[in-house]
Design a protein around this motif. Structure first.
Motif, PDB file in Angstrom:
ATOM      1  N   TYR A 294     -11.195 -22.101 -15.703  1.00 55.53           N
ATOM      2  CA  TYR A 294     -11.825 -21.099 -16.562  1.00 55.53           C
ATOM      3  C   TYR A 294     -11.383 -19.696 -16.173  1.00 55.53           C
ATOM      4  O   TYR A 294     -11.074 -18.862 -17.036  1.00 55.53           O
ATOM      5  CB  TYR A 294     -13.348 -21.219 -16.483  1.00 55.53           C
ATOM      6  N   MET A 295     -11.360 -19.408 -14.875  1.00 58.64           N
ATOM      7  CA  MET A 295     -10.982 -18.073 -14.418  1.00 58.64           C
ATOM      8  C   MET A 295      -9.532 -17.755 -14.770  1.00 58.64           C
ATOM      9  O   MET A 295      -9.203 -16.627 -15.156  1.00 58.64           O
ATOM     10  CB  MET A 295     -11.211 -17.946 -12.911  1.00 58.64           C
ATOM     11  N   ALA A 296      -8.664 -18.742 -14.647  1.00 61.19           N
ATOM     12  CA  ALA A 296      -7.255 -18.534 -14.986  1.00 61.19           C
ATOM     13  C   ALA A 296      -7.092 -18.251 -16.476  1.00 61.19           C
ATOM     14  O   ALA A 296      -6.315 -17.375 -16.884  1.00 61.19           O
ATOM     15  CB  ALA A 296      -6.437 -19.755 -14.586  1.00 61.19           C
ATOM     16  N   HIS A 297      -7.852 -18.970 -17.289  1.00 56.11           N
ATOM     17  CA  HIS A 297      -7.751 -18.810 -18.739  1.00 56.11           C
ATOM     18  C   HIS A 297      -8.266 -17.444 -19.203  1.00 56.11           C
ATOM     19  O   HIS A 297      -7.738 -16.853 -20.151  1.00 56.11           O
ATOM     20  CB  HIS A 297      -8.536 -19.925 -19.434  1.00 56.11           C
ATOM     21  N   HIS A 298      -9.281 -16.924 -18.530  1.00 54.45           N
ATOM     22  CA  HIS A 298      -9.918 -15.685 -18.977  1.00 54.45           C
ATOM     23  C   HIS A 298      -9.573 -14.477 -18.109  1.00 54.45           C
ATOM     24  O   HIS A 298     -10.119 -13.393 -18.331  1.00 54.45           O
ATOM     25  CB  HIS A 298     -11.438 -15.875 -18.999  1.00 54.45           C
ATOM     26  N   GLN A 299      -8.679 -14.644 -17.148  1.00 53.87           N
ATOM     27  CA  GLN A 299      -8.382 -13.595 -16.178  1.00 53.87           C
ATOM     28  C   GLN A 299      -8.073 -12.245 -16.818  1.00 53.87           C
ATOM     29  O   GLN A 299      -8.489 -11.197 -16.312  1.00 53.87           O
ATOM     30  CB  GLN A 299      -7.197 -14.018 -15.302  1.00 53.87           C
ATOM     31  N   HIS A 300      -7.387 -12.240 -17.925  1.00 54.87           N
ATOM     32  CA  HIS A 300      -6.960 -10.982 -18.537  1.00 54.87           C
ATOM     33  C   HIS A 300      -7.831 -10.555 -19.722  1.00 54.87           C
ATOM     34  O   HIS A 300      -7.470  -9.624 -20.448  1.00 54.87           O
ATOM     35  CB  HIS A 300      -5.498 -11.095 -18.958  1.00 54.87           C
ATOM     36  N   ASP A 301      -8.954 -11.237 -19.920  1.00 51.30           N
ATOM     37  CA  ASP A 301      -9.896 -10.804 -20.957  1.00 51.30           C
ATOM     38  C   ASP A 301     -10.450  -9.434 -20.593  1.00 51.30           C
ATOM     39  O   ASP A 301     -10.555  -9.080 -19.417  1.00 51.30           O
ATOM     40  CB  ASP A 301     -11.055 -11.796 -21.079  1.00 51.30           C
TER      41      ASP A 301
END
Length: 373
Positions: free
Chosen positions: A213-220
């Motif tokens: 989850y953190m990798a997927h949303h890191q640049h949000d």
């Protein structure tokens, strides 16, 4: 994974040093997060702190430190936070110690003594690589001192605007998540400042796959999705289980919400069941009642086991004969006590208790077949 060793003087590390409490600690000309926002406070005691300065004063080597190189080219301290803060606090004049036979603060030292400290070189590894490479490496070196938690390790890898916003909502003392989860009774265990609230919310929203989850949303740009989800979980719990009990603290509410939030539930009926099971002495794990009343899986309850006395009493009464083996006219029907297991004659979920009167001894094969193990 790229790891480079650098010698960095104390005067460079303490340049533009600023301690903003929970807002973080910075140095190295503003390029180094010595302690990122909303992470653990300074934990060295006075003796540990003084020993760091004495080591520097005497020119002895300190253990190597590790900095993470971030995407913007700046750094975050992975290992060496407490040593770095000790040094910066002394140079900043935050405390005094015995120095060459006198008690002195940094500004009381001679110019030569000050230069000796400021010119001291720290051995610092700069680390950069993929998220997985960094996380694997950080777990290996996280072996001494004040260890980072699993979530603190993740935070050193998945830096960016999403994490900054997530920590604001979940990792600050009296943060929004803490206030919400404790309004009406505590639903979460742990401490926001040690990243446990953030870790719990991440585990809930992605079925335990936190790093994914953190990798997927890191640049949000923000963590609004996680925050909105967390609010829905807490509001659902308060609505479905309005009568608060301390046993509700630490239940995996996210898992239950994910499974049952779309189902129609009768709060009044659930409360009657919960109250009944709370009084049942056979239920040894009271917090497990909440998932049990929704899932009907007895594994959550840790039902009280038959005592050795009960087992021996029933074994002697049956003369070591497995009732199932006898019924099936098996070749072997008589077993030693160690070869048998206790079983409820009438299952606990049908209202019977864990008593000698409701116990039967079966061979291990039949007991496990009967139990579906």
């Amino acid at each position: 994974m790229k790891i480079e060793l650098h010698k960095i003087k104390i005067k460079d590390i303490v340049k533009d040093y600023k301690d903003s409490a929970e807002e973080g600690v910075i140095g190295y000309g503003g390029r180094l997060d010595i302690r990122p926002k909303y992470q653990r406070e300074f934990v060295y005691n006075g003796k540990q702190r003084d020993e760091v300065i004495n080591t520097v004063k005497n020119g002895f080597p300190l253990n190597v430190m590790y900095w993470v190189k971030k995407e913007d080219g700046n750094f975050e301290v992975l290992d060496g936070q407490q040593r770095t803060i000790s040094i910066a606090q002394f140079v900043n004049g935050d405390f005094s110690l015995e120095f060459n036979g006198r008690i002195a603060m940094f500004h009381n030292l001679t110019e030569e003594e000050q230069d000796r400290i400021l010119d001291y070189e720290l051995m610092v590894y700069h680390c950069e690589g993929t998220e997985k490479e960094k996380l694997d490496w950080f777990k290996i070196i996280n072996i001494a001192g004040e260890k980072l938690t699993e979530q603190e390790l993740r935070n050193t890898v998945y830096t960016g605007p999403w994490l900054s916003d997530a920590k604001l909502k979940f990792s600050k003392t009296n943060c929004a998540a803490y206030l919400l989860a404790n309004d009406g009774g505590t639903l979460l265990t742990g401490s926001p400042i040690r990243q446990e609230y953030l870790e719990t919310a991440l585990s809930w929203i992605n079925d335990g796959e936190i790093e994914e989850y953190m990798a997927h949303h890191q640049h949000d740009e923000n963590a609004d999705e996680l925050w909105q989800y967390f609010q829905k979980v807490v509001h659902w719990v308060r609505e479905v289980f309005p009568n608060y009990r301390k046993e509700m603290s630490g239940v995996n509410w996210g898992e239950l919400y994910n499974q049952f939030n779309t189902k129609k539930l009768d709060s009044k009926k659930l409360e009657e069941e919960i109250s009944h099971f709370m009084q049942d002495e056979d239920v040894t794990k009271k917090s497990g009642i909440y998932p049990y009343v929704l899932t009907r899986k007895e594994k959550y309850l840790s039902i009280r086991a038959f005592t050795d006395k009960m087992k021996r009493e029933v074994y002697e009464k049956q003369k070591g004969i497995c009732l199932f083996c006898k019924k099936e006219k098996a070749e072997k029907i008589e077993w030693s006590l160690s070869e048998m297991e206790a079983d409820h004659i009438t299952p606990w979920h049908e209202g019977e208790k864990t008593t000698a009167e409701n116990c039967q001894m079966l061979c291990k094969e039949h007991n496990r077949t009967k139990s579906g193990i």
